[in-house]
Write a protein that holds these residues in place. Structure first.
Motif, PDB file in Angstrom:
ATOM      1  N   ARG A  97       0.842  -1.150   0.056  1.00 60.38           N
ATOM      2  CA  ARG A  97      -0.168  -0.019  -0.050  1.00 60.38           C
ATOM      3  C   ARG A  97       0.945   1.126   0.058  1.00 60.38           C
ATOM      4  NH1 ARG A  97      -3.710  -2.632   4.006  1.00 60.38           N
ATOM      5  NH2 ARG A  97      -2.624  -1.410   5.431  1.00 60.38           N
ATOM      6  N   PRO A  98       0.506   2.402  -0.302  1.00 61.70           N
ATOM      7  CA  PRO A  98       1.231   3.596  -0.521  1.00 61.70           C
ATOM      8  C   PRO A  98       1.786   3.767   0.891  1.00 61.70           C
ATOM      9  CG  PRO A  98      -0.793   4.084  -1.647  1.00 61.70           C
ATOM     10  CD  PRO A  98      -1.089   2.547  -0.928  1.00 61.70           C
ATOM     11  N   GLY A  99       3.057   4.183   1.102  1.00 59.92           N
ATOM     12  CA  GLY A  99       3.861   4.444   2.332  1.00 59.92           C
ATOM     13  C   GLY A  99       4.510   2.967   2.768  1.00 59.92           C
ATOM     14  N   GLN A 100       4.158   1.929   2.090  1.00 60.00           N
ATOM     15  CA  GLN A 100       4.701   0.913   2.683  1.00 60.00           C
ATOM     16  C   GLN A 100       6.152   0.254   1.731  1.00 60.00           C
ATOM     17  OE1 GLN A 100       1.506  -1.810   2.782  1.00 60.00           O
ATOM     18  NE2 GLN A 100       1.237  -1.395   4.862  1.00 60.00           N
ATOM     19  N   VAL A 101       7.036  -0.502   2.221  1.00 61.22           N
ATOM     20  CA  VAL A 101       8.024  -0.882   1.314  1.00 61.22           C
ATOM     21  C   VAL A 101       8.064  -2.456   2.007  1.00 61.22           C
ATOM     22  CG1 VAL A 101       9.291   1.033   1.052  1.00 61.22           C
ATOM     23  CG2 VAL A 101       9.885  -0.199   3.098  1.00 61.22           C
ATOM     24  N   ARG A 102       8.909  -3.282   1.023  1.00 61.62           N
ATOM     25  CA  ARG A 102       8.763  -4.634   1.877  1.00 61.62           C
ATOM     26  C   ARG A 102      10.174  -4.926   2.365  1.00 61.62           C
ATOM     27  NH1 ARG A 102       6.689  -5.553  -3.592  1.00 61.62           N
ATOM     28  NH2 ARG A 102       4.618  -6.313  -3.408  1.00 61.62           N
ATOM     29  N   ASP A 103      10.347  -5.950   3.016  1.00 58.91           N
ATOM     30  CA  ASP A 103      11.373  -6.142   3.961  1.00 58.91           C
ATOM     31  C   ASP A 103      12.481  -6.661   2.755  1.00 58.91           C
ATOM     32  OD1 ASP A 103      13.298  -6.820   5.643  1.00 58.91           O
ATOM     33  OD2 ASP A 103      12.030  -8.624   6.543  1.00 58.91           O
ATOM     34  N   ILE A 104      13.480  -6.065   2.888  1.00 60.67           N
ATOM     35  CA  ILE A 104      14.756  -6.474   1.706  1.00 60.67           C
ATOM     36  C   ILE A 104      15.762  -7.189   2.816  1.00 60.67           C
ATOM     37  CG2 ILE A 104      16.737  -5.750   0.636  1.00 60.67           C
ATOM     38  CD1 ILE A 104      14.698  -3.728  -0.900  1.00 60.67           C
ATOM     39  N   ASN A 105      16.009  -6.458   3.865  1.00 62.82           N
ATOM     40  CA  ASN A 105      17.273  -6.650   4.931  1.00 62.82           C
ATOM     41  C   ASN A 105      17.014  -8.043   5.445  1.00 62.82           C
ATOM     42  OD1 ASN A 105      18.077  -4.321   4.064  1.00 62.82           O
ATOM     43  ND2 ASN A 105      17.664  -3.230   5.993  1.00 62.82           N
ATOM     44  N   SER A 106      15.962  -8.412   5.887  1.00 61.41           N
ATOM     45  CA  SER A 106      15.923  -9.802   6.626  1.00 61.41           C
ATOM     46  C   SER A 106      16.459 -10.923   5.521  1.00 61.41           C
ATOM     47  CB  SER A 106      14.483 -10.256   6.834  1.00 61.41           C
ATOM     48  OG  SER A 106      14.015  -9.408   7.965  1.00 61.41           O
ATOM     49  N   TYR A 107      15.988 -10.646   4.438  1.00 66.69           N
ATOM     50  CA  TYR A 107      16.739 -11.863   3.147  1.00 66.69           C
ATOM     51  C   TYR A 107      17.970 -11.776   2.811  1.00 66.69           C
ATOM     52  CZ  TYR A 107      11.556 -12.323   3.934  1.00 66.69           C
ATOM     53  OH  TYR A 107      10.578 -12.418   4.704  1.00 66.69           O
ATOM     54  N   SER A 108      18.548 -10.240   2.273  1.00 65.58           N
ATOM     55  CA  SER A 108      19.476 -10.358   1.911  1.00 65.58           C
ATOM     56  C   SER A 108      20.719 -10.603   3.059  1.00 65.58           C
ATOM     57  CB  SER A 108      20.003  -8.857   1.415  1.00 65.58           C
ATOM     58  OG  SER A 108      19.789  -7.913   2.577  1.00 65.58           O
ATOM     59  N   LEU A 109      20.429 -10.260   4.384  1.00 62.92           N
ATOM     60  CA  LEU A 109      21.342 -10.692   5.616  1.00 62.92           C
ATOM     61  C   LEU A 109      21.345 -12.233   5.736  1.00 62.92           C
ATOM     62  CD1 LEU A 109      20.319  -7.751   7.725  1.00 62.92           C
ATOM     63  CD2 LEU A 109      22.556  -7.697   6.476  1.00 62.92           C
ATOM     64  N   SER A 110      20.187 -12.989   5.565  1.00 67.35           N
ATOM     65  CA  SER A 110      20.017 -14.128   5.917  1.00 67.35           C
ATOM     66  C   SER A 110      20.938 -14.830   4.783  1.00 67.35           C
ATOM     67  CB  SER A 110      18.771 -14.860   5.455  1.00 67.35           C
ATOM     68  OG  SER A 110      17.643 -14.515   6.359  1.00 67.35           O
ATOM     69  N   ALA A 111      20.913 -14.216   3.623  1.00 67.28           N
ATOM     70  CA  ALA A 111      21.615 -14.958   2.397  1.00 67.28           C
ATOM     71  C   ALA A 111      23.160 -14.811   2.670  1.00 67.28           C
ATOM     72  CB  ALA A 111      21.658 -14.301   0.998  1.00 67.28           C
ATOM     73  N   LEU A 112      23.696 -13.728   3.560  1.00 65.04           N
ATOM     74  CA  LEU A 112      25.101 -13.353   3.730  1.00 65.04           C
ATOM     75  C   LEU A 112      25.368 -14.293   5.262  1.00 65.04           C
ATOM     76  CD1 LEU A 112      27.269 -11.733   3.148  1.00 65.04           C
ATOM     77  CD2 LEU A 112      26.683 -10.152   4.930  1.00 65.04           C
ATOM     78  N   VAL A 113      24.402 -14.553   5.916  1.00 64.53           N
ATOM     79  CA  VAL A 113      24.655 -15.375   6.899  1.00 64.53           C
ATOM     80  C   VAL A 113      25.037 -16.883   6.395  1.00 64.53           C
ATOM     81  CG1 VAL A 113      23.853 -16.437   9.049  1.00 64.53           C
ATOM     82  CG2 VAL A 113      23.591 -14.111   8.703  1.00 64.53           C
TER      83      VAL A 113
END
Lengths: 411, 411
Positions: A204-220
Motif C-alpha cells: 500500500r502507499p507508504g509501505q516497503v517490503r522487507d529486503i534486509n531480512s533476506y539479503s542478510l540471511s543470504a549473507l549469513v
C-alpha cells in the motif's frame, strides 16, 4: 545515546567489538564427511594410519634394487631377471632378490626387497625373462615412501579449519567418513519499521517490503551461519524489547536492522543497551555507507545493529559479519579473503577521515581488470545488484583518481 | 590413442572443448527465492512494480514545496505553516498547499503537492504551528523518486545470472518470492582403478582409498552442480564401458578419474571415445600437474578425463570444471573469479612451454601478502590441504623468481 558520541574507524570499532566477546568453546556435532564441505573442524584430526600405507611406484616400470642398476648405461646395460608382474591392489607374493626385477604400474606396491623403480622408457627387453636397464636409479627413486603424504598420528587438519574440496578428499583417503564439526552459529535477524511489510503482501502507499531480512540471511548462509528470521517488528519500545530479547536468547548472535530515522535508531540502541552487559560499545562508525552502525555485546553475545537502508545494511554486514562469525565458529585458520586488483576508470571523491565503500562493476580488458564505480544511494538495493564488488577508499584519502590501482572485494 | 598426439595449452584445449559443445537451453525449475542463493536465473526477471512505489524522504525533516524555500537563509528564513506529521507506512491524508510544511521521517511518503524535503537541522521552530526554513532546497532534494531504484517492467536481473545476497534482497523487495532457476547440472563422477576401494573399507596392502570421487564431488557442489557418484569401477574395458555409458546417459556431464598407468589411461580414452561423436578432442595438455587430461564431447555432453593422482585430478578440475559448468548453467554474467596478488617468497623453476600450477600458502605480512610455494607430488593430497591457493606459471616462463608479484587463485 541520541548523538554519535565517538566516531571510530571500522578497524577500531571491530577490534573493540571482538575484544568484548568471551572466548568461545564452539559446540561440536558429528556429521558425515560427505556433508562437511564448508564446515569447520571442532577438534584436531589425526591420521589413523600412514598414507600411503605401503611403498608405491609413481611410474610405470620395473621394481628393482637400486644397487643392481649402478653404472648402467645404454652401452653397458644392467641385466636383471624378470620375476613377475605386480597386480594393482594386491601385495606382491614374492620378495625381490638381488639381480631381479618385477614389472610394476603407477600406484603399484613395491615388493619386499625392492627399493626403487626404473621407468619403462629407460629399459629394453631383448630376451624373454630378462630386462636391460639403461640408466641407474637411486634408492627411493620413483617411489612414494610409506607415510610420505602423512605419517600415522600426524595432525592432518587442526581444529578450527574450514573444509574445502582438498580436505574432504584427504579425509576420505584416510578412511575418516565422520568427523566433529562446529555447529553452525545461529544468527537471529530482526527487522523493524512501521513501514516494512513481508514480501508476499501487496504494497500500500507508504509501505516497503522487507529486503534486509533476506539479503542478510543470504549473507549469513554464505559465511557459514544459520539464519533465523524474526519477522518485522513495529517501532515500539515494548515490541522491540520482546523480540530482540527472545532472539538473543535463542541465538548465538543477532542482527537488528532498524528504520533509518534518528528516532528509530535511538530507540534500537536504547533497547539493545538494556539486553545485558557490557551493552552498546560502538554507536556510529566513520564509514560510508553505514555511519549509524551499532556494535554491542550483551551477556556474551554479539549484536550488530544496522541501518534500515538496504545498501548500507548489506555493505556494513559484509564488513562486520565475517570476522564475528569466524570468532563464533572458532576459526583458527583464517585464509585471506579474495580480493581483486583493478584499475579505476573514474575519479571517486571521498571525505578525508572517513572510510568509503563504493560499489564497482569489474570489466575484463586487454590491460587487465577495470573497476567502474557505480552511482548509488544507500536505499537503492539494485545498485548493489549491478555491482561485482566493493572498492574501499581508506580514511586518509580524499578520493581516488581515475587510473589508480585499487583492491576490490567481491560481493 | 596410445600417445599424446598433440599437447595443447590449457587455453587452447578449453576452447576446443567448449566449441564442440552444443548451445544449451538449460532446463528451469520454479523455486522459492528463499532457496535461490547461488542458483542461476532461467529467465529474465522484470520488475512487477516500480521501486520505490511512492516518493520517499531520505532524511528526517519537513516535506515542502521547494519554491517556498527559495532564497531562505539564517538571516531571512522562510516561514511555513506546519500542517501535520506523516506517519510511517501510511499515505499522508492531506495535500500540501503553498506555504505549508509537514514533518516527515526518513523513508516516509511525501504528501501530494510536496516536491522536496528540508533536513531537520536546516530548520528551527519558534512558534507552535510554524517552522523557519534556513536554507533553500531544490525540487527533488532529499527525495527518492518513484522508480528511482527500478522502473516498472525494468529487466532487473537478466537470465543466466548467479544469485548473491543483493539479488535475494532485491527480489524480495519487489515481492518476487518465487522464480525460475536453472536446474543444477548433474555431474556423474566415475572413479576407476583395481587398487581403489571405498573409504569405509579397511585397507589391505596394495590398496588405496577413493579420494577423487569425494574431492571432485565437493568441487562440483562449490561450482553449482549436482554430483552423482558411480563408485569405483575395475580397470576392465567391459566394466568401464557399462558404467561410463550409464553415467553419461543419466547426467549432463561426467568426470572420469582413472588410474595413472599408461595402460589404464589408454583404456579410459578408448572407452570414452566410443561413447558418441565427436569423442575425444584432447588427450594430453601442456600442463603440470595434469598432462594426461582427456577432454571429450559425446552426444553433446562433455566428459572430463582426469588422472587418478588426487592432486593432479583436483587441480585440473579447478581449471576445466568451472567454465564447462558455467556453459551448462547458461551463465551469461561471468563475474571475474577471485584471485589475489602476492609476492613470491622462493624461486620456482618451471619448464618453458608448459603451464605449471604450484600450490602456495598465503601469509599476510607488513609488506602485503606473501605466497610460499609448497613442495608437492601429484599423489600427495595433503600438499593441497596445506595450500591456500594455486599459483600459475605461464608457459612462456622458465620459472618465477623470489620477490616476483604473482596471482594466486584460491582453492
Amino acid at each position: 545515546m541520541s548523538e554519535f558520541l565517538t566516531l571510530l574507524s571500522p578497524q577500531e570499532a571491530l577490534k573493540r567489538w571482538l575484544n568484548a566477546l568471551p572466548e568461545v568453546e564452539p559446540e561440536g556435532e558429528e556429521i558425515s564427511t560427505l556433508e562437511a564441505l564448508g564446515r569447520v573442524t571442532a577438534e584436531p584430526i589425526r591420521a589413523p594410519e600412514p598414507m600411503p600405507l605401503f611403498p608405491r611406484s609413481t611410474v610405470d616400470g620395473y621394481a628393482v634394487r637400486a644397487a643392481d642398476t649402478f653404472g648402467a648405461s645404454d652401452s653397458l646395460p644392467a641385466y636383471l631377471t624378470l620375476v613377475g608382474e605386480i597386480g594393482m591392489g594386491r601385495a606382491p607374493e614374492f620378495t625381490l632378490q638381488p639381480g631381479q626385477a618385477a614389472l610394476i604400474y603407477t600406484g603399484g606396491m613395491l615388493p619386499e626387497g625392492a627399493d626403487a623403480v626404473v621407468m619403462l622408457e629407460h629399459t629394453q627387453t631383448t630376451m624373454p625373462g630378462e630386462i636391460e636397464v639403461l640408466r641407474p636409479v637411486g634408492v627411493g627413486e620413483n617411489v612414494l615412501k610409506v607415510g610420505e603424504d602423512v605419517q600415522i598420528e600426524d595432525e592432518v587438519i587442526p581444529a578450527g579449519v574450514r573444509l574445502r574440496p582438498p580436505e574432504i578428499g584427504g579425509l576420505m583417503g584416510l578412511g575418516i567418513t565422520k568427523l566433529r564439526v562446529v555447529k553452525k552459529p545461529r544468527v537471529g535477524i530482526v527487522s523493524s519499521g512501521d513501514e516494512v511489510i513481508p514480501p508476499e503482501q501487496p504494497l500500500r502507499p507508504g509501505q516497503v517490503r522487507d529486503i534486509n531480512s533476506y539479503s542478510l540471511s543470504a549473507l549469513v548462509e554464505v559465511e557459514g551461519g544459520l539464519p533465523q528470521r524474526y519477522g518485522i517488528v513495529p517501532d515500539r519500545e515494548d515490541a522491540l524489547r520482546e523480540v530482540i530479547g527472545r532472539a538473543l536468547e535463542e541465538n548465538d548472535m543477532i542482527i537488528v536492522s532498524a528504520g533509518s530515522s534518528i528516532g528509530t535508531r535511538d530507540l534500537t540502541a536504547r533497547v539493545i543497551n538494556e539486553m545485558g552487559l557490557p551493552g552498546v560499545l560502538v554507536h556510529g562508525i566513520n564509514i560510508r555507507p553505514g555511519k549509524p552502525t551499532i556494535l554491542a555485546v550483551c551477556n556474551g553475545k554479539p549484536i550488530l545493529g544496522l541501518s534500515g537502508n538496504p545498501v548500507s545494511a548489506l555493505v556494513v554486514a559484509q564488513i562486520f559479519l565475517p570476522p564475528v562469525l569466524e570468532h563464533l565458529l572458532g576459526l583458527t585458520l583464517k585464509r585471506p579473503r579474495a580480493r581483486l586488483q583493478a584499475c579505476l576508470t573514474l575519479n571517486v571523491p571521498s571525505q578525508a577521515g572517513r572510510e568509503d565503500y563504493v560499489p564497482v562493476r569489474l570489466i575484463e580488458s586487454a590491460k587487465g581488470l577495470l573497476a567502474e564505480p557505480i552511482f548509488y544511494k544507500s536505499n537503492l538495493i539494485f545498485s548493489l545488484v549491478r555491482a561485482d564488488g566493493l572498492l574501499r577508499i581508506p580514511a586518509d584519502a580524499t578520493g581516488l583518481a581515475s587510473g589508480a590501482e585499487v583492491e576490490v572485494w567481491l560481493l
